[in-house]
Write an enzyme that holds these catalytic residues in place. Sequence first.
Site: not given
Length: 183
Positions: A83, A113, A157, A177, A180
């Site tokens: 997108n 870096h 998101a 994290k 589910r």
Amino acid sequence: MKDDNTKIIHRRTPESAAMLANTKRAMAITATMNRLTFNDVEEIRTLFSELIGKEVDESFILIPPFYTAGGNEIRVGQNVFINQNCTLYDLGGLDIGDDVMIGPNVSIITTGHPIDPSERRNATIGNPIVIERNVWIAAGATIIGGVTVGENSVVAAGSVVTKDVPPNTLVGGNPAKIIREIR
């Protein structure tokens, strides 16, 4: 930490000159691509193929604008959708599998870096990213070098992915994290 897949390019070397030349090449191609619209699908595919050095499948769709600092280390499978307003920095190598969807404003960044302030401007470090088959990376997510996003997974998101994502999982947050499993 350096592993066998890490690229380190030191300042003022032939490798850094080649990286700069490749960045200039990529910026010229993407500037042309970013003047196109959604209706220019064939021309976008042609330019993206030139950017990565390999013809993309006719199922490939990208909505400009698009940004990269190289392009020649990007590999894409079939039925990939990218997108608008995405940034893919690919020095470390970026493999995008079949059926991947990348939402707007996503950043996939293989480069960085050194942490040490005295070394920070002296080298560019690239670590590979692998996006496996049928992954959806939702709007505004960031994926950092050295990560594999497993098959069928979803990156929510706004997430920042700093570690591998197991297959068939939904991850979210900063750092991302597991929320589910996806069945």
